[in-house]
Design an enzyme around this catalytic site. Structure first.
Site, short mmCIF file in Angstrom:
data_model
loop_
_atom_site.label_atom_id
_atom_site.label_comp_id
_atom_site.label_asym_id
_atom_site.label_seq_id
_atom_site.Cartn_x
_atom_site.Cartn_y
_atom_site.Cartn_z
N GLU A 30 42.71 17.07 63.11
CA GLU A 30 43.52 18.15 62.55
C GLU A 30 44.98 17.84 62.84
O GLU A 30 45.38 17.68 64.00
CB GLU A 30 43.12 19.49 63.16
CG GLU A 30 44.09 20.64 62.90
CD GLU A 30 44.38 20.86 61.42
OE1 GLU A 30 45.57 21.02 61.07
OE2 GLU A 30 43.43 20.86 60.61
N CYS A 40 44.56 33.33 54.71
CA CYS A 40 44.72 34.51 53.85
C CYS A 40 45.42 35.66 54.57
O CYS A 40 45.98 36.55 53.93
CB CYS A 40 43.35 34.99 53.35
SG CYS A 40 42.43 33.78 52.40
N VAL A 77 44.91 11.85 59.65
CA VAL A 77 44.23 10.71 59.05
C VAL A 77 45.12 10.17 57.93
O VAL A 77 45.54 10.91 57.04
CB VAL A 77 42.85 11.12 58.51
CG1 VAL A 77 42.22 9.97 57.73
CG2 VAL A 77 41.94 11.54 59.66
N ASN A 304 34.32 28.53 53.78
CA ASN A 304 33.34 28.76 54.84
C ASN A 304 31.92 28.50 54.36
O ASN A 304 31.09 27.95 55.08
CB ASN A 304 33.49 30.18 55.37
CG ASN A 304 34.59 30.30 56.41
OD1 ASN A 304 34.42 29.91 57.55
ND2 ASN A 304 35.74 30.82 56.01
N TRP A 433 29.84 58.92 36.68
CA TRP A 433 29.79 57.58 36.11
C TRP A 433 30.88 56.75 36.77
O TRP A 433 32.08 57.02 36.59
CB TRP A 433 29.99 57.62 34.60
CG TRP A 433 28.75 58.00 33.84
CD1 TRP A 433 28.35 59.25 33.49
CD2 TRP A 433 27.76 57.10 33.35
NE1 TRP A 433 27.17 59.20 32.81
CE2 TRP A 433 26.78 57.90 32.70
CE3 TRP A 433 27.59 55.72 33.38
CZ2 TRP A 433 25.64 57.35 32.10
CZ3 TRP A 433 26.47 55.17 32.79
CH2 TRP A 433 25.52 55.97 32.16
N ARG A 441 29.47 50.78 29.56
CA ARG A 441 28.99 51.57 28.42
C ARG A 441 29.82 51.32 27.18
O ARG A 441 29.30 51.12 26.07
CB ARG A 441 29.03 53.07 28.77
CG ARG A 441 27.98 53.54 29.74
CD ARG A 441 28.11 55.00 30.07
NE ARG A 441 27.96 55.84 28.86
CZ ARG A 441 28.15 57.16 28.87
NH1 ARG A 441 28.54 57.79 29.99
NH2 ARG A 441 27.96 57.86 27.77
#
Length: 451
Positions: A30, A40, A77, A304, A433, A441
């Site tokens: 890392e 986030c 890396v 994840n 509803w 609908r």
């Protein structure tokens, strides 16, 4: 493992659950200072909703090492050698480089913020926001800056969330957006609702504007953002243009990339054509279950899940990742913004014919206190009535309703089938509803009328 955030360390942790250190040695590289954190959550940390950085860290480097994962921080890396099954890494503190061999490689290099090649873009005071280090650098700038004028470039999820964060910090905020409306992940008619709400919060929206350069003062720091015909004074600039897969290493090594420059994998998250290399997170492209095409979607939820699949397979088990329907939810202050599935232009691009409907409703029964308005847009395929996409903009209680549509999309339901869903009802939670069902609908009726 190359990358120590969501996908990489989820894979490492899952592989370790399946095999102990005597059976499987795990090395993770890392380049940053942190692991397993919520990118986030950075806008909410910057805005003050999250009080400190450590709240965003799910698992520290010490916790990973305690599980016999050889985690090497501040180590980048720099080269992949798939034929020789090895990677070359550089210690960013000492500069020392060395090769490390592998039997199984996991690439989880994430994404990088889009930073246009424009004059002044690297000036002090201009910030991308992708990592905890980025967030800390921005907070340091805010602490040093006397002026209170901020310009956010871009009006996608990152741009909108950072505009809110800076408003919360007491800044005068201008958002410069190249699109016709903010939130290009929505259709323009729904983006217009976001535009109106942002201006109602005191954010200045500038649409259809292309940034041409960043202007600097005599000391080299940012002083304004320039477009084709205007200048917007700025003491700090935040880039919210979006991200691209970080696949520089993969490209150089000849690994397969898709149309969006993301790595291509099979359902087991194995890189295509490479038996012992897996990839996951923001550096890959995934299958869109609605359109049938590959997409690049940078979300921690996907990363994840990818990590769990990769870790299971690398640890000797079996798991697959079937794809996504493109669900996302965000907010700007008290306005909630959600979408799943296809926009109108997405459907047109893949050759789908559809009907689109938009309805207005409320989050609770209209007579119940604090019922707030919401707008729901739904796309259904012509003739079949198959649900193609849903967008929702509203106040409290609006955003997470998109999950109803996400499940329906995953199940391949039609708008007609959705109308019979047995959703929970009580006046404090929804009208009789539910707004999503009202849209279903209307969409079903429109499809029937088109036959």
């Amino acid at each position: 493992m190359i990358g120590g955030d969501a996908a990489g360390m989820s894979a490492a942790s899952q592989a370790r659950r399946l095999k102990g250190p005597d059976e499987l040695e795990i090395v993770a590289f890392e380049r940053g200072h942190f692991t397993s954190y919520s990118a986030c959550g950075i806008p909410y940390w910057v805005g003050g909703d999250v009080p400190d950085r450590d709240r965003l860290i799910a698992r520290t480097p010490e916790e990973h090492r305690a599980r016999d994962i050889d985690l090497r921080l501040r180590t980048e890396v720099t080269e992949l050698d798939p034929d020789g099954q090895r990677v070359r890494a550089r210690d960013l503190e000492s500069g020392a480089e060395s090769w490390t061999s592998y039997d199984k490689l996991v690439i989880a290099t994430g994404a990088r913020p889009i930073r246009p090649d424009l004059p002044g873009m690297d000036a002090p005071g201009v910030h991308g926001v992708q990592t905890l280090d980025d967030g800390q650098a921005l907070l340091d700038t805010l602490a040093r800056t006397r002026g209170r004028r901020a310009v956010v470039v871009g009006a996608g999820y990152i741009g909108v969330e950072m505009a809110e964060a800076l408003i919360n910090r007491g800044y005068e905020v201008t958002v410069v957006n190249r699109g016709s409306e903010p939130m290009s992940t929505l259709d323009p008619d729904m983006g217009r609702l976001v535009h109106e709400a942002m201006e109602g919060l005191g954010i200045t929206m500038v649409n259809d504007a292309e940034v041409t350069k960043i202007l600097t003062a005599d000391d080299g720091r940012v002083r304004a953002v320039a477009t084709q015909d205007r200048e917007f004074p700025a003491d700090v600039v935040v880039l919210g243009i979006g991200v691209r897969p970080e696949t520089t290493l993969a490209r150089t090594a000849g690994l397969p990339l898709g149309a969006h420059d993301g790595l291509l994998t099979d359902r087991s998250m194995r890189v295509r054509g490479h038996e012992n290399i897996w990839a996951g997170g923001d550096c890959v492209e995934v299958l869109d279950l609605v359109s049938g095409q590959e997409r690049h979607i940078a979300l921690g939820t996907h990363a994840n899940k990818h990590g769990q699949v990769i870790g299971t397979n690398a640890g000797g088990g079996y798991a697959t990742f079937p794809g996504v329907v493109g669900t996302a939810v965000s907010k700007v202050c008290d306005l909630e913004i959600a979408r799943t599935g296809l926009r109108e232009k997405d459907a047109h691009r893949v050759g789908l014919r559809f009907e689109a409907v938009t309805i207005e409703s409320t989050s609770r029964a209209g007579y119940y206190p604090d019922a707030s308005p919401m707008t729901v847009k739904m796309l259904a395929e012509l003739r079949t009535g198959r649900l193609l996409g849903v967008q929702i903009v509203g106040r409290e209680g609006a955003g997470k309703r998109v999950d109803i549509a996400a499940v329906a999309l995953t199940a391949g339901m039609t708008a007609e089938q959705m109308t019979t869903l047995d959703l929970g009802y009580a006046p404090p939670f929804s009208p009789v509803w539910d707004p999503v069902l009202v849209a279903a609908r209307k969409a079903a009726a429109k499809v029937r009328g088109s036959l």
